[in-house]
Design a protein around this motif. Structure first.
Motif: not given
Length: 152
Positions: A25-39
């Motif tokens: 993981n240190k060498d790779s490009n990590i992309s994140t996705t936000n998920i909206n959750v209604s509480i």
């Protein structure tokens, strides 16, 4: 002996995989996705989670229940891990017995962390500080134990 070797193999394999994943993981490009959750503040009904919820009042024996760490229901028997002891009740909440064997000798434990009940009613207790798994029969009698050589 066989269970100890199997457990150590699984633990070693898990550690190896995790260390390799961390390095990759240190060498790779990590992309994140936000998920909206209604509480919501709306109450959740137990009947929406379980098909046939029932309330069972557990009898107070000479050793009262404290903080419940684990509860398991198996073959109309209720097993409760509380205060480093395993309380056993019938399906109506009547007290049957307690497994309360603290100490350092055979069949005794220092810190009960978890337990497992198999199909025949055999209870296996994980002793965190004693670094072992202790096996009891359905009546709470000591059968066997395995050293696991590490804090589990």
């Amino acid at each position: 002996m066989k269970k100890t070797v199997y457990f150590q193999f699984i633990l070693s394999l898990t550690l190896l995989i995790n260390s390799n994943c961390a390095r990759n993981n240190k060498d790779s490009n990590i992309s994140t996705t936000n998920i909206n959750v209604s509480i919501s503040n709306d109450p959740i009904k137990i009947s929406s989670l379980f098909s046939d919820p029932q309330v069972v009042i557990l009898e107070q024996g000479e050793f009262p229940l404290g903080k419940i760490s684990k509860l398991k229901i198996y073959n109309d028997t209720i097993y409760v891990l509380s205060n480093l002891q395993i309380f056993i009740y019938d399906k109506n909440g009547s007290f049957i017995r307690i497994i309360n064997k603290s100490g350092r000798g055979p069949g005794e434990y220092i810190n009960t962390y978890d337990f497992f009940v198999d199909e025949s009613g055999i209870i296996e207790v994980l002793d965190f500080r004693g670094k072992k798994i202790i096996k009891y029969d359905r009546n709470g009698n000591y059968l066997d134990e395995w050293k696991i050589g590490l804090y589990a």
